[in-house]
Design a protein around this motif. Sequence first.
Motif, PDB file in Angstrom:
ATOM      1  N   GLY A  74       0.852  -1.100   0.077  1.00 41.63           N
ATOM      2  CA  GLY A  74       0.337   0.162   0.230  1.00 41.63           C
ATOM      3  C   GLY A  74       0.604   0.697   0.026  1.00 41.63           C
ATOM      4  O   GLY A  74       0.183   2.227  -0.615  1.00 41.63           O
ATOM      5  N   LYS A  77       2.168   1.823  -3.328  1.00 43.47           N
ATOM      6  CA  LYS A  77       0.968   3.113  -4.353  1.00 43.47           C
ATOM      7  C   LYS A  77       0.681   4.231  -3.580  1.00 43.47           C
ATOM      8  O   LYS A  77       0.222   4.762  -4.973  1.00 43.47           O
ATOM      9  N   THR A  78       0.998   4.301  -2.759  1.00 43.55           N
ATOM     10  CA  THR A  78       0.981   5.665  -2.623  1.00 43.55           C
ATOM     11  C   THR A  78       1.821   6.740  -2.976  1.00 43.55           C
ATOM     12  O   THR A  78       1.628   7.324  -3.878  1.00 43.55           O
ATOM     13  N   VAL A  81       1.100   6.791  -6.606  1.00 40.64           N
ATOM     14  CA  VAL A  81      -0.088   7.841  -7.075  1.00 40.64           C
ATOM     15  C   VAL A  81       0.325   9.489  -6.737  1.00 40.64           C
ATOM     16  O   VAL A  81      -0.100  10.075  -7.248  1.00 40.64           O
ATOM     17  N   ILE A 143      -5.407   2.865 -11.921  1.00 39.03           N
ATOM     18  CA  ILE A 143      -3.817   4.215 -11.307  1.00 39.03           C
ATOM     19  C   ILE A 143      -4.325   5.017 -12.375  1.00 39.03           C
ATOM     20  O   ILE A 143      -3.814   6.451 -11.880  1.00 39.03           O
ATOM     21  N   SER A 215      -4.384  11.425  -1.917  1.00 37.74           N
ATOM     22  CA  SER A 215      -4.014  10.656  -1.479  1.00 37.74           C
ATOM     23  C   SER A 215      -4.694   9.428  -1.628  1.00 37.74           C
ATOM     24  O   SER A 215      -5.535   8.506  -2.132  1.00 37.74           O
ATOM     25  N   SER A 216      -5.613   9.696  -0.594  1.00 41.94           N
ATOM     26  CA  SER A 216      -6.268   8.264   0.143  1.00 41.94           C
ATOM     27  C   SER A 216      -7.110   8.719  -0.248  1.00 41.94           C
ATOM     28  O   SER A 216      -8.019   7.344  -0.062  1.00 41.94           O
ATOM     29  N   SER A 219      -8.267   5.879  -2.743  1.00 46.53           N
ATOM     30  CA  SER A 219      -8.487   4.603  -2.541  1.00 46.53           C
ATOM     31  C   SER A 219     -10.314   4.054  -2.739  1.00 46.53           C
ATOM     32  O   SER A 219     -10.242   3.124  -3.059  1.00 46.53           O
ATOM     33  N   ASP A 225      -4.610   1.868  -2.306  1.00 45.72           N
ATOM     34  CA  ASP A 225      -3.331   2.495  -1.921  1.00 45.72           C
ATOM     35  C   ASP A 225      -3.379   2.073   0.335  1.00 45.72           C
ATOM     36  O   ASP A 225      -3.788   1.876   0.541  1.00 45.72           O
TER      37      ASP A 225
END
Lengths: 276, 251
Positions: A74, A77-78, A81, A143, A215-216, A219, A225
């Motif tokens: 995760g 991924k965060t 992004v 994404i 960026s959360s 999800s 993420d």
Amino acid sequence: MAKINNKTKIEVTDGVLIPARDDSSIFSAWRIAFYGAISVLVLLPVLSPEPYCHVFKFVVGFNEDWHFDFASSGLVKTFEVTVLSIICALIIGLLVGLGRISRYPVINRICTVYVEVIRGIPLLVQLFYIYYALAKFVKIMDISAAVIAMAICYGAYISEIFRAGIQSIPKGQMEAALALGMTRSQAIYRIILPQTIKVVLPPIGNEFIALLKDSSLVSILAVSDLLRRGREYASTAFYYFETYTMVAIIYLILTLFFSRLVAIMEERMKTDVNQG
Amino acid sequence: MKKGIILLLMLSIASFCVFTGCSKEQSAGKKIIVATDATWPPMEYVDENKNIVGFDIDLLSAAAKEGGFAVEFQNTAWDGIFAGLAANKYDAVCSSVTITEERKKTMDFTNPYVSIGQTIVVKKELNGMEQLPQFEGKKVGAQIGTTGAIEIAKYKNITLKTYDEIGLAIEDLSKGRIDAVVCDNPIAANYALLNPKYKPVLKIVGTPFTTEEYGIAVRKGNKEVVDMINAGLAKIKAKGIDKELEKKWLR
């Protein structure tokens, strides 16, 4: 007259408070938060491995025997992004920022409308719009949809920073460049922009931190993420409090870390300017 | 003109108050608040009149009528639904909850009321993939925290994509962003066989590969509500109401 000079400038930004070297109280607040968060992050899994340790492994992307799994992480991924979005947003922001000071009314108007429209729509709605509504016409993978939406949104904010940055350069610079026989575009690329970058870097660092937090939101687009990994864990293991504590602390450490980096960068910029 | 609008607004507010007031007066006896994630047709969903309807809703309402208590449904997002139950926000969760050993550790269940199985939904043009292990290396979607997601997670090489709502997963499947969706068979049937939008593009493959039973989840140790619902469920079973409802919603 004195009253006007004494007026303090109020600056409220989206990002976390960026500590300045000379401000010892804020710096120590940063210290308390940062080291406190790190010690909580270390202590909780050590003191009660079940479930904190599992949450940590699941969210950050370690498998049972602490092998880092890049694809399911995760955290990765965060970052993916965030970094891709900020790069695209910078490109959009620079182009639109230049467009907004353009002498051509058409370009000027288009860029201004873009900024007004984007700033008026919540990021969450934009994400849904680009992912689900535009999917009717073009197929965008999850994404890239997230990155496009974040870049379009933050591009608008960053373009305002660029515009302000360019306009903060004294008019004399441009006039001098023109007097030396440069064309307007030459003057902008060789004289104005290099000076602008120094001015805009700290606020852009701030935007980066704000983007890391926002960026959360991706999800909701099933992008796995940090937050979604946490939700996946909590929804099957039912450790809601423990999971979201860990997720919040990881985000906090990230933003505090980057705010320090931005502060250091700002410091460097200042000395560079003084030496140059 | 402006006055007219204000008057209209006040009238509508007043009528709304009267309306909700009426519905409150009707409820006699003990009332329980039940959470449901109304994104799971045909078990529970929001219809075009913004009412929560579905098999679960009808079943529990019938059980309440027989058992002499009242229920009030509250629409709640699935991935926090059990946290709300533990935090005393409502008395029960009636939302196609599969009874699992893992869940039994943190909550109590009533007697099972219907049995279902996990099914795979794919695009029409995909042939020869009928079992979950065949999807290794592919992307498979499910709703977050459901038994479907838990089943997919058992295969390490399948990329599990979790969605907040099953409808979003089905939409992504129809757009080709994922290769399959795993969900309960009544829901799969509703989307792939009945839904006019998805019927032409999606299909169900294989047979349900798990056997699961739905129960109504109640806070751990809350025996009063469990007994109350169980008594109601037993009465509608004796009268055959549950079979009627299955015919109405699940065929």
